[in-house]
Design a protein around this motif. Structure first.
Motif, mmCIF file in Angstrom:
data_model
loop_
_atom_site.group_PDB
_atom_site.id
_atom_site.type_symbol
_atom_site.label_atom_id
_atom_site.label_comp_id
_atom_site.label_asym_id
_atom_site.label_seq_id
_atom_site.Cartn_x
_atom_site.Cartn_y
_atom_site.Cartn_z
ATOM 1 N N ALA A 138 0.773 -0.919 -0.086
ATOM 2 C CA ALA A 138 0.360 0.120 0.403
ATOM 3 C C ALA A 138 0.614 1.026 0.202
ATOM 4 N N PHE A 139 0.433 2.287 -0.599
ATOM 5 C CA PHE A 139 0.684 3.419 -1.016
ATOM 6 C C PHE A 139 0.574 4.244 -0.709
ATOM 7 N N VAL A 140 0.127 5.099 0.841
ATOM 8 C CA VAL A 140 -0.118 5.944 0.916
ATOM 9 C C VAL A 140 0.193 7.718 1.598
ATOM 10 N N THR A 141 -0.398 8.816 0.907
ATOM 11 C CA THR A 141 0.336 9.604 -0.463
ATOM 12 C C THR A 141 -0.202 10.777 0.646
ATOM 13 N N LYS A 142 0.237 12.232 1.528
ATOM 14 C CA LYS A 142 -0.524 13.491 1.223
ATOM 15 C C LYS A 142 -0.467 14.045 0.637
ATOM 16 N N ASN A 143 -2.134 14.484 -0.400
ATOM 17 C CA ASN A 143 -2.219 15.675 -1.393
ATOM 18 C C ASN A 143 -1.767 16.674 -1.327
ATOM 19 N N SER A 144 -1.929 16.924 0.491
ATOM 20 C CA SER A 144 -1.037 18.943 0.794
ATOM 21 C C SER A 144 -0.703 18.388 1.999
ATOM 22 N N PRO A 145 1.248 17.521 1.529
ATOM 23 C CA PRO A 145 1.604 18.066 3.047
ATOM 24 C C PRO A 145 1.952 19.434 3.571
ATOM 25 N N VAL A 202 -7.437 2.230 -6.234
ATOM 26 C CA VAL A 202 -6.815 3.307 -6.510
ATOM 27 C C VAL A 202 -8.035 4.293 -5.866
ATOM 28 N N ALA A 203 -7.686 4.931 -4.869
ATOM 29 C CA ALA A 203 -8.630 5.597 -3.904
ATOM 30 C C ALA A 203 -8.302 6.841 -3.317
ATOM 31 N N ASP A 204 -9.047 7.899 -2.562
ATOM 32 C CA ASP A 204 -8.725 9.118 -2.196
ATOM 33 C C ASP A 204 -8.915 8.947 -0.502
ATOM 34 N N SER A 205 -9.142 7.399 -0.306
ATOM 35 C CA SER A 205 -8.695 7.382 1.073
ATOM 36 C C SER A 205 -9.354 6.535 1.714
ATOM 37 N N LEU A 206 -8.535 6.144 2.630
ATOM 38 C CA LEU A 206 -8.787 4.774 3.245
ATOM 39 C C LEU A 206 -10.244 4.073 3.342
ATOM 40 N N GLU A 207 -10.981 5.024 3.862
ATOM 41 C CA GLU A 207 -12.564 4.720 3.858
ATOM 42 C C GLU A 207 -12.848 4.077 3.157
ATOM 43 N N ALA A 208 -12.240 4.565 1.712
ATOM 44 C CA ALA A 208 -13.007 3.630 -0.017
ATOM 45 C C ALA A 208 -13.012 2.628 0.105
#
Length: 250
Positions: A138-145, A202-208
């Motif tokens: 899994a790769f989790v990335t901040k969109n606005s660090p 591919v998702a925009d959140s873990l919840e998705a």
């Protein structure tokens, strides 16, 4: 001067790969897959150790070819049972070579499980049960660090070392030929390979991703991979491994 003595000896050929396919008239096929080891021993071989005299040494290449010869020419019921085939090889060697006192044959079976679809065994397609390895990353990335309010998530999952085999309905013909080519056209052949399969979420959140049935997706990907290999109507006789690979991915 004291001399060394040989108390025991054995030499031979290991890891001789044997595959025997039995094709029945109704289309049902069976397979035996072995790794064979042969060891020959006898006092007559002593001079090959002490004097470098090879006159009685049965070459390991000859031993390998003997295994292939027997695997091909013996009746199927003498080959498909490993205990029976081992005894056949060993007895053949000691009967053929008078100076061989003992022939030790060890067979390691490589069992294949018959593929099943709708609870029915497939006539000619197999796989090794439990051999594949499931994996994920899994790769989790901040969109606005440095803020973690919004994240993007990419996950790769899959399996590798799913070993498959089909005893017919695979071909390889009409390929590039030049002066270095020796392989003949193979309109029907045994195909065996290991499958690495992977897919991406591919998702925009873990919840998705939390609502997905990952176990069912893994089981479905494996099932569909096997189904494409064995049954896909677009390429019943697969033209190449490349074709098979494309159909699996598609």
């Amino acid at each position: 001067m004291e001399t060394s003595i040989i108390k025991s000896q054995a030499y031979g050929k290991d890891r001789v790969r044997v595959v025997r396919v039995v094709r029945h008239a109704d289309g049902w096929q069976e397979i035996a897959d072995y790794s064979v080891c042969i060891l020959l021993s006898g006092s007559a071989f002593e001079s090959s150790y002490t004097k470098g005299d090879n006159k009685l040494v049965v070459a390991t290449d000859s031993q390998k070819n003997t295994v292939y010869y027997l695997a091909k020419t013996l009746p199927a019921d003498r080959v498909m049972v490993p205990e029976v085939f081992a005894a056949e090889v060993a007895s053949f060697m000691v009967k053929k070579y008078s100076h061989v006192t003992t022939c030790h044959v060890k067979i390691i079976t490589k069992p294949w499980e018959r593929m099943k679809f709708d609870n029915k065994g497939h006539p000619h397609s197999f796989y090794r049960e439990g051999k594949e390895t499931r994996w994920t990353e899994a790769f989790v990335t901040k969109n606005s660090p440095p803020s973690a309010a919004a994240l993007s998530v990419t996950m790769n999952s899959g399996f590798y070392d799913l070993e498959v085999l089909k005893t017919t309905n695979s071909s390889f013909t009409d390929f590039w030929r030049d002066e270095l080519t020796t392989l003949p056209d193979m309109p029907d052949r045994v195909l065996s390979t290991k499958v690495l399969c992977q897919w991406k979420f591919v998702a925009d959140s873990l919840e998705a991703l939390q609502g997905l049935s990952f176990d069912a997706i893994y089981a479905g990907a494996k099932r569909n991979t096997l189904d494409a290999l064995a049954n896909d109507p677009r390429a019943w006789v697969h033209a190449s491994v490349q074709t098979t690979l494309y159909i699996m991915a598609d």
